[in-house]
Motif scaffolding. Structure first.
Motif, PDB file in Angstrom:
ATOM      1  N   ILE A 210       0.819  -1.221   0.000  1.00  0.00           N
ATOM      2  CA  ILE A 210       0.000   0.000   0.000  1.00  0.00           C
ATOM      3  C   ILE A 210       0.853   1.272   0.000  1.00  0.00           C
ATOM      4  CG2 ILE A 210      -1.972  -1.122   1.113  1.00  0.00           C
ATOM      5  CD1 ILE A 210      -1.334   0.613   3.598  1.00  0.00           C
TER       6      ILE A 210
ATOM      7  N   ILE B  56       9.737   5.947  13.813  1.00  0.00           N
ATOM      8  CA  ILE B  56       8.447   6.024  14.522  1.00  0.00           C
ATOM      9  C   ILE B  56       7.392   5.231  13.750  1.00  0.00           C
ATOM     10  CG2 ILE B  56       6.554   7.590  15.132  1.00  0.00           C
ATOM     11  CD1 ILE B  56       8.676   9.670  15.840  1.00  0.00           C
ATOM     12  N   SER B  57       7.454   5.328  12.437  1.00  0.00           N
ATOM     13  CA  SER B  57       6.486   4.539  11.671  1.00  0.00           C
ATOM     14  C   SER B  57       7.170   3.874  10.483  1.00  0.00           C
ATOM     15  CB  SER B  57       5.336   5.425  11.190  1.00  0.00           C
ATOM     16  OG  SER B  57       5.787   6.273  10.182  1.00  0.00           O
TER      17      SER B  57
ATOM     18  N   GLU C 201       3.001   3.076   6.869  1.00  0.00           N
ATOM     19  CA  GLU C 201       2.210   3.980   7.703  1.00  0.00           C
ATOM     20  C   GLU C 201       2.462   5.439   7.307  1.00  0.00           C
ATOM     21  OE1 GLU C 201       2.318   1.149  11.688  1.00  0.00           O
ATOM     22  OE2 GLU C 201       3.803   2.716  11.428  1.00  0.00           O
TER      23      GLU C 201
ATOM     24  N   ALA D  19       0.527   6.347   4.182  1.00  0.00           N
ATOM     25  CA  ALA D  19      -0.905   6.578   4.418  1.00  0.00           C
ATOM     26  C   ALA D  19      -1.122   7.941   5.080  1.00  0.00           C
ATOM     27  CB  ALA D  19      -1.474   5.457   5.286  1.00  0.00           C
ATOM     28  N   LEU D  20      -0.288   8.241   6.069  1.00  0.00           N
ATOM     29  CA  LEU D  20      -0.419   9.551   6.735  1.00  0.00           C
ATOM     30  C   LEU D  20      -0.102  10.689   5.762  1.00  0.00           C
ATOM     31  CD1 LEU D  20       1.151   8.935  10.266  1.00  0.00           C
ATOM     32  CD2 LEU D  20      -1.240   9.400   9.729  1.00  0.00           C
TER      33      LEU D  20
ATOM     34  N   ILE E 243      -8.403   2.680   2.099  1.00  0.00           N
ATOM     35  CA  ILE E 243      -7.049   2.349   2.580  1.00  0.00           C
ATOM     36  C   ILE E 243      -6.443   3.565   3.277  1.00  0.00           C
ATOM     37  CG2 ILE E 243      -4.674   1.816   1.889  1.00  0.00           C
ATOM     38  CD1 ILE E 243      -5.717  -0.033  -0.205  1.00  0.00           C
ATOM     39  N   MET E 244      -6.579   4.730   2.628  1.00  0.00           N
ATOM     40  CA  MET E 244      -6.002   5.942   3.213  1.00  0.00           C
ATOM     41  C   MET E 244      -6.600   6.202   4.603  1.00  0.00           C
ATOM     42  SD  MET E 244      -6.097   9.843   1.770  1.00  0.00           S
ATOM     43  CE  MET E 244      -7.733  10.269   2.337  1.00  0.00           C
TER      44      MET E 244
ATOM     45  N   ALA F 206      -5.831   3.005   7.172  1.00  0.00           N
ATOM     46  CA  ALA F 206      -4.417   2.877   7.565  1.00  0.00           C
ATOM     47  C   ALA F 206      -3.989   4.073   8.425  1.00  0.00           C
ATOM     48  CB  ALA F 206      -3.527   2.756   6.330  1.00  0.00           C
ATOM     49  N   SER F 207      -4.451   5.278   8.065  1.00  0.00           N
ATOM     50  CA  SER F 207      -4.087   6.461   8.855  1.00  0.00           C
ATOM     51  C   SER F 207      -4.708   6.388  10.244  1.00  0.00           C
ATOM     52  CB  SER F 207      -4.572   7.745   8.175  1.00  0.00           C
ATOM     53  OG  SER F 207      -4.014   7.859   6.909  1.00  0.00           O
TER      54      SER F 207
ATOM     55  N   VAL G 100      -2.781   4.043  12.456  1.00  0.00           N
ATOM     56  CA  VAL G 100      -1.527   4.605  12.980  1.00  0.00           C
ATOM     57  C   VAL G 100      -1.836   5.564  14.136  1.00  0.00           C
ATOM     58  CG1 VAL G 100       0.525   5.960  12.415  1.00  0.00           C
ATOM     59  CG2 VAL G 100      -0.448   4.443  10.710  1.00  0.00           C
TER      60      VAL G 100
ATOM     61  N   TYR H 178      -0.513   5.189  18.037  1.00  0.00           N
ATOM     62  CA  TYR H 178       0.444   6.084  18.706  1.00  0.00           C
ATOM     63  C   TYR H 178      -0.208   7.039  19.702  1.00  0.00           C
ATOM     64  CZ  TYR H 178       3.829   4.143  15.537  1.00  0.00           C
ATOM     65  OH  TYR H 178       4.639   3.258  14.877  1.00  0.00           O
TER      66      TYR H 178
ATOM     67  N   VAL I 201      -6.507  -4.087  -1.435  1.00  0.00           N
ATOM     68  CA  VAL I 201      -5.446  -4.017  -2.452  1.00  0.00           C
ATOM     69  C   VAL I 201      -5.830  -4.824  -3.704  1.00  0.00           C
ATOM     70  CG1 VAL I 201      -3.029  -4.508  -2.999  1.00  0.00           C
ATOM     71  CG2 VAL I 201      -3.609  -3.532  -0.789  1.00  0.00           C
TER      72      VAL I 201
END
Lengths: 427, 188
Positions: free
Chosen positions: A59, A238-239, A243, A246-247, B30-31, B34-35, B38, B42, B60
């Motif tokens: 991804i 950190i990631s 990840e 995606a961020l 997915i965006m 997945a975000s 995360v 955290y 996917v």
């Protein structure tokens, strides 16, 4: 004999312009059929159709592509050149150098060179021509600056290389940073050299007041944040790159929304384009996977490694020959095609010679950059020619000094692996 | 005959457009997922337990296979097209006839094995075990649908190219060369 037939089928299909992914899959299926009949071919087909695309790490590719799409939608990239030009426009060749800096800046939030070249063509090229820059020189620097996107994280080329070579994608992405600095300085130095030889090629830009410079700089600040989010997260550990990607896509989406550029139409357009790009790249990996099954059975790679190992020449001679072959291939083939066709065969040879695969990946991407600006299929030059309305020959002529300079930069990166390996070693 | 080419083209484009819409939606999911995963990990030390499986098993494959035919229609798949600059239009039509026909056979074969596998997985109720039991047949079904669509599109194009070559009346145009295509893609 089977190896010969597989290679003939592959090159035959490539020659008649079958998509690279389909060519690799078909030649792989032919090879498997020859080794184990229909059963083996169908069994591998069943296994690879999903296993090649159902990895979570994949991804990274769609998210980097999506991030670039949202950055383009946001329009932030258009301000990059104006900000860079405001600061160094008064230096001889300043607008050309600003183009290189904006290429690096755009590359820091976009993973593909063609998108970068297209954006620079619509922003920096008209400004340089208005300022009285020699058109071929202006077009050349735009074409070459667009290539930086391949080297600076997020780089889709590095992700694909990492997947093919089974090397840490995070380390690869970070490894591109210092070489990108070297290449950016090389482009700027080439511009300075050309202007020193003939100052009339690049008149000075008008003075920009300090207040306006800061205002322009503030406009591009979100891009710095975006770059810091991605690279900082990966470098600090950190990631994971997945990840961070995606961020990064989400941050780019929010930036575009903040600038009121997000609506149903632009969002759908960005998503569709990213989906098509993803499908294209991952189907190549599927084709490469099928081809690899057949190719492993031929034992060509092992034979090649043994053959090269027995040669009585320095390993540096061999790596130089390999790089020269890449430079020649780059003149005729797409960079992604070169990656998937050669990495599975050449990487084991390079590793067996004691070289670092991350360093080799960086060199491969730099040779790919050269391929983007060399005739007859240097795609960045075609993009610039179409945008600027300049003849393609003129753009290639303008890019030629940069080809020479890029080869010098490649030699430096080859001679000093530490440039590529220093940052990854600190991770 | 020309009308048939138009009907085929419109039919494929309509299905590909709908399929691409689903792929685009998978991209958006997915965006977001997945975000969010995360951030949950955290900020609250509470990651989702289902993200990897959802993305890997369904999303996917949906992007790859539901967009593959649209990518083919848009001539987005990378090819080494240098020879195309130097040969006649008729010779170009021949090369594309061969590549379309082979592409049709390849993806028909993939669709066949994927459909068989999806059926077997559905009948035997195969699941990926974990906190959530994930049915695996939808993944194979997605592959089967996308590959079938591409196989049919390639077969349709091969048929129209053969007809063009046989009758001398162009039923289907030649794809733009890579440089034109890339330019047009970027310019949009």
């Amino acid at each position: 004999m089977t190896t010969l037939i597989i290679m003939l089928v592959l090159f035959g299909l490539l020659c008649i312009s079958m998509p690279v992914s389909f060519s690799m899959a078909v030649s792989g299926v032919v090879g498997l059929f020859m080794f184990g009949g229909v059963d083996m071919a169908m069994s591998v087909l069943t296994r690879t159709m999903l296993s090649a695309v159902d990895k979570y790490e994949l991804i990274t590719i769609p998210m980097f592509l999506l991030m670039a799409e949202f950055v383009i939608v946001s329009g932030i990239a258009d301000s990059l050149f104006r900000a860079a030009a405001a600061w160094i426009g008064r230096v001889p060749g300043g607008l050309g150098m600003a183009t290189a800096l904006s290429g690096a800046g755009f590359g820091a939030v976009c993973g593909t060179s063609s998108a970068s070249a297209a954006t620079l063509s619509s922003t920096s090229l008209p400004a340089m021509i208005r300022q009285g820059y020699e058109p071929s020189m202006a077009a050349g620097v735009v074409a070459v600056s667009g290539t930086l996107a391949m080297l600076i994280p997020p780089s889709v080329a590095f992700v694909v290389f990492g997947l093919l070579a089974e090397v840490s994608i995070g380390k690869l992405l970070i490894a591109g940073i210092l070489p990108a600095v070297v290449v950016t300085i090389t482009i700027m130095s080439t511009v300075a050299f050309l202007v020193w030889r003939d100052p009339s090629r690049a008149p000075l830009a008008p003075h920009v007041p300090m207040s306006e410079r800061w205002a322009l700089t503030k406009e591009v600040a979100p891009m710095v944040i975006l770059f810091a989010v991605i690279t900082g997260l990966i470098y600090s550990g950190i990631s994971t790159p997945t990840e961070a990607a995606a961020l990064g896509a989400l941050t780019a989406f929010l930036l575009a929304a903040w600038r009121r550029k997000i609506n149903r139409k632009t969002t759908l357009h960005a998503l569709r384009r990213a989906a098509i790009g993803t499908s294209m790249i991952l189907i190549i990996l599927l084709g490469a996977s099928m081809f690899s099954y057949a190719f492993v059975l031929t034992r060509v790679t092992q034979d090649l490694v043994m053959f090269v190992g027995d040669l009585d020449v320095s390993r540096w001679v061999i790596i130089v020959i390999i790089l020269c072959i890449y430079l020649i291939l780059g003149c005729f083939m797409d960079q992604m095609a070169i990656l998937v066709l050669t990495v599975p065969v050449v990487l084991p040879v390079v590793v067996s010679l004691g070289f670092d695969p991350i360093w080799y990946g960086v060199l491969l991407v730099v040779t790919a950059e050269v391929g983007l600006i060399t005739p007859p299929v240097g795609i960045n030059c075609f993009i610039v020619a179409r945008y600027s309305g300049r003849p393609i020959g003129e753009v290639f002529r303008g890019a030629f000094p940069h080809v020479i300079a890029h080869i010098i930069a490649l030699a430096i990166l080859t001679a000093f692996p530490i440039i590529s390996l220093y940052l990854p070693s600190k991770m | 005959m020309k009308a048939l080419g138009g009907v085929l083209q419109r039919g494929f484009l309509a299905i590909e457009s709908a399929s691409l819409f689903v792929a685009a939606f998978a991209m958006l999911l997915i965006m977001l997922v997945a975000s969010a995963d995360v951030l949950m990990r955290y900020m609250f030390n509470a990651p989702f337990t289902w993200t990897h499986e959802l993305i890997r098993l369904y999303l996917v494959p949906a992007i790859v296979y539901l967009a593959v035919s649209a990518a083919f229609a848009a001539n987005a798949h990378i090819a080494v097209d240098i020879i195309q600059y130097y040969i006649s239009d008729r010779a170009r039509q021949w090369t594309y006839l061969v590549t379309d026909a082979l592409g049709a056979v390849l993806f028909a074969a993939i669709a066949w094995v994927a459909a068989e596998r999806a059926y077997d997985e559905y009948v035997s109720g195969d699941v990926l075990s974990g906190i959530i039991l994930w049915h695996v047949w939808p993944s194979s079904a997605i592959v089967a649908f996308g590959s079938l669509l591409l196989g049919l599109r390639a077969a349709g194009q091969a048929f129209l190219r053969a007809t063009s070559l046989g009758t001398g009346v162009e039923q289907i145009g030649l794809p733009p060369l890579a440089v034109e295509e890339d330019f047009e893609t970027e310019a949009r």
